[in-house]
Design an enzyme around this catalytic site. Structure first.
Site, PDB file in Angstrom:
ATOM      1  N   ARG A  26       5.254 -17.058  33.564  1.00 46.71           N
ATOM      2  CA  ARG A  26       4.153 -18.089  32.983  1.00 46.71           C
ATOM      3  C   ARG A  26       2.749 -17.854  33.253  1.00 46.71           C
ATOM      4  O   ARG A  26       1.873 -18.006  32.790  1.00 46.71           O
ATOM      5  CB  ARG A  26       4.504 -19.472  33.628  1.00 46.71           C
ATOM      6  CG  ARG A  26       5.729 -20.327  32.811  1.00 46.71           C
ATOM      7  CD  ARG A  26       6.387 -21.407  33.949  1.00 46.71           C
ATOM      8  NE  ARG A  26       6.772 -20.871  35.020  1.00 46.71           N
ATOM      9  CZ  ARG A  26       8.082 -20.959  35.208  1.00 46.71           C
ATOM     10  NH1 ARG A  26       8.942 -21.405  34.466  1.00 46.71           N
ATOM     11  NH2 ARG A  26       8.655 -20.627  36.287  1.00 46.71           N
ATOM     12  N   THR A  83      -1.846 -11.623  43.250  1.00 45.02           N
ATOM     13  CA  THR A  83      -1.869 -13.106  43.457  1.00 45.02           C
ATOM     14  C   THR A  83      -0.249 -13.417  43.640  1.00 45.02           C
ATOM     15  O   THR A  83       0.206 -14.570  43.406  1.00 45.02           O
ATOM     16  CB  THR A  83      -2.418 -14.227  42.468  1.00 45.02           C
ATOM     17  OG1 THR A  83      -2.269 -13.847  41.120  1.00 45.02           O
ATOM     18  CG2 THR A  83      -4.158 -13.716  42.575  1.00 45.02           C
ATOM     19  N   ARG A 142       3.010 -11.625  45.463  1.00 47.96           N
ATOM     20  CA  ARG A 142       3.484 -11.609  46.750  1.00 47.96           C
ATOM     21  C   ARG A 142       2.972 -10.122  47.357  1.00 47.96           C
ATOM     22  O   ARG A 142       3.131  -9.082  46.561  1.00 47.96           O
ATOM     23  CB  ARG A 142       5.284 -11.544  46.763  1.00 47.96           C
ATOM     24  CG  ARG A 142       5.572 -12.750  46.598  1.00 47.96           C
ATOM     25  CD  ARG A 142       5.315 -13.862  47.618  1.00 47.96           C
ATOM     26  NE  ARG A 142       5.817 -15.125  47.560  1.00 47.96           N
ATOM     27  CZ  ARG A 142       5.320 -16.299  46.771  1.00 47.96           C
ATOM     28  NH1 ARG A 142       4.070 -16.290  46.387  1.00 47.96           N
ATOM     29  NH2 ARG A 142       6.039 -17.381  46.628  1.00 47.96           N
ATOM     30  N   GLU A 170       1.857 -11.734  56.138  1.00 48.92           N
ATOM     31  CA  GLU A 170       1.034 -13.104  56.215  1.00 48.92           C
ATOM     32  C   GLU A 170       1.055 -14.000  57.400  1.00 48.92           C
ATOM     33  O   GLU A 170       2.392 -14.323  57.384  1.00 48.92           O
ATOM     34  CB  GLU A 170       1.430 -13.982  54.654  1.00 48.92           C
ATOM     35  CG  GLU A 170       0.901 -13.042  53.585  1.00 48.92           C
ATOM     36  CD  GLU A 170       0.937 -14.099  52.350  1.00 48.92           C
ATOM     37  OE1 GLU A 170       1.302 -15.453  52.512  1.00 48.92           O
ATOM     38  OE2 GLU A 170       0.616 -13.398  51.207  1.00 48.92           O
ATOM     39  N   HIS A 199      -3.980 -16.688  50.521  1.00 48.20           N
ATOM     40  CA  HIS A 199      -2.713 -17.190  49.843  1.00 48.20           C
ATOM     41  C   HIS A 199      -3.267 -18.701  49.302  1.00 48.20           C
ATOM     42  O   HIS A 199      -2.465 -19.509  49.743  1.00 48.20           O
ATOM     43  CB  HIS A 199      -1.595 -17.144  50.422  1.00 48.20           C
ATOM     44  CG  HIS A 199      -0.210 -17.268  49.780  1.00 48.20           C
ATOM     45  ND1 HIS A 199       1.125 -16.643  50.014  1.00 48.20           N
ATOM     46  CD2 HIS A 199       0.109 -17.704  48.529  1.00 48.20           C
ATOM     47  CE1 HIS A 199       1.716 -16.859  49.100  1.00 48.20           C
ATOM     48  NE2 HIS A 199       1.216 -17.614  48.196  1.00 48.20           N
TER      49      HIS A 199
HETATM   50  C1  DGY Z   1       4.205 -20.132  45.174  1.00 49.18           C
HETATM   51  O1  DGY Z   1       4.210 -21.395  44.989  1.00 49.18           O
HETATM   52  O2  DGY Z   1       5.000 -19.404  45.107  1.00 49.18           O
HETATM   53  C2  DGY Z   1       2.790 -19.821  45.461  1.00 49.18           C
HETATM   54  O3  DGY Z   1       2.772 -18.359  46.196  1.00 49.18           O
HETATM   55  C3  DGY Z   1       2.033 -20.471  46.394  1.00 49.18           C
HETATM   56  O4  DGY Z   1       1.734 -21.726  45.478  1.00 49.18           O
END
Ligand code: DGY
Length: 324
Positions: A157, A235, A237, A266, A285
């Site tokens: 998505r 964005t 992991r 993290e 994050h």
């Molecule tokens: C998730 O939801 O997996 C994001 O990394 C944090 O919103």
């Protein structure tokens, strides 16, 4: 029978907690910092439900410490913090929060891409350091986004939502994916091998989930394929990228820059080498962190939890096979 008992590992919006409180007896972890593993294990011993965050490790041992556990609801779309196979073996449904964060996260991936390409954080540091003495024809020149090539790795998505944004910038979009290949042409993108994406893209944006296969999928060899003018955006992991290899590639100028919303570990320690680089923008994050989206995520996590406690299928379940 009394109300089901639930541990919520962080304070959620009041409205969500009130809704949960109508269904179950809540114990809420009130600290800003997460409870440690031993604390969660201790807390959930007699409980029926767990509302966890991505900072909470939920493994087989922890599940075994809670013989009455009937539902785990994770407040995130990702669930690599949970041993889902172990939950399935124990017939515990695991909930997550897909969809609601897609556009917010894609907005942020694009914001990160643009901030790094046009050197916005560097430009602010430049002013704060008192360096803005005149307009200069070459100072702080960045990379064009309009018309550039964007490589997207992973076409779930969020990858698709990033691609939709890129069409507005007239970008050539190359996609490497194992899933949703039928959606690629629909969006006006082109399917490509991982190697082609890395070799040809001006921007590479990562959108795969973290699994044993994707762990360090961007390492020394992959970074070496990228253009010296390319920018890497993560964005997804942190450990999808080998941080040590990324540091070397950025420091040597093998690639131009990186924008990271996620890191490994993290939080990233202040003394981490990546934080010493001008060409690496790291943020904590926050890609899904809009007020509206985080509120919806909390609501969805509550819906999953309530469904699990009521013995009905979770609206968003990552292991629906528990119901067969
Ligand atoms: C998730 O939801 O997996 C994001 O990394 C944090 O919103």
């Amino acid at each position: 029978m009394g109300k089901a008992k639930v541990f919520v590992t962080r304070r959620l919006p009041e409205a969500t907690l009130n809704r949960l409180a109508a269904h179950c007896e809540l114990e809420i972890w009130d600290d800003f910092m997460p409870p440690d593993y031993a604390t969660i294990t201790e807390k959930i011993r007699d409980l029926d439900g767990l509302l966890s965050l991505l900072t909470d490790r939920v493994d087989a041992e922890l599940m075994d410490a809670a013989p009455n556990l009937r539902v785990i609801s994770n407040l995130a779309v990702g669930y690599d913090n949970i041993d889902v196979d172990a939950a399935t073996e124990r017939r515990i449904p695991v909930g997550h929060t897909p969809d609601v964060l897609t556009e917010t996260t894609a907005d942020f991936a694009f914001a990160l891409l643009m901030a790094v390409a046009r050197r916005i954080p560097e430009a602010e540091r430049y002013i704060l350091a008192g360096k803005w003495r005149t307009w200069h024809p070459t100072v702080l020149s960045g990379q064009d986004i309009f018309g550039a090539t964007l490589g997207i790795i992973g076409f779930g998505r969020i990858g698709q939502a990033v691609a939709r944004r890129a069409t507005g910038f007239n970008m050539t979009i190359l996609v490497n994916t194992e899933e949703n290949r039928d959606k690629i042409a629909e969006i006006g993108a082109v399917e490509a091998s991982l190697e082609q994406v890395l070799r040809e893209s001006d921007f590479v944006s990562l959108h795969v989930p973290l699994t044993e296969v994707t762990q360090h999928m961007i390492s020394e060899a992959e970074l070496a394929l990228m253009k010296s003018t390319a920018i890497l955006i993560n964005t997804a992991r942190g450990s999808i990228v080998d941080g040590a290899a990324l540091y070397k590639a950025l420091d040597r100028g093998d690639i131009l820059a990186a924008g990271l919303d996620v890191t490994d570990p993290e939080p990233i320690p202040r003394e981490h080498p990546l934080l010493t680089l001008e060409n690496c923008l790291v943020v904590p994050h926050i890609a899904s962190a809009s007020v509206a989206t985080r509120t919806k995520m909390a609501d969805m996590a509550a819906d999953n939890l309530i469904a699990g406690l009521s013995g009905v299928p979770l609206p968003n379940c990552v292991n629906p096979e528990v119901y067969t």
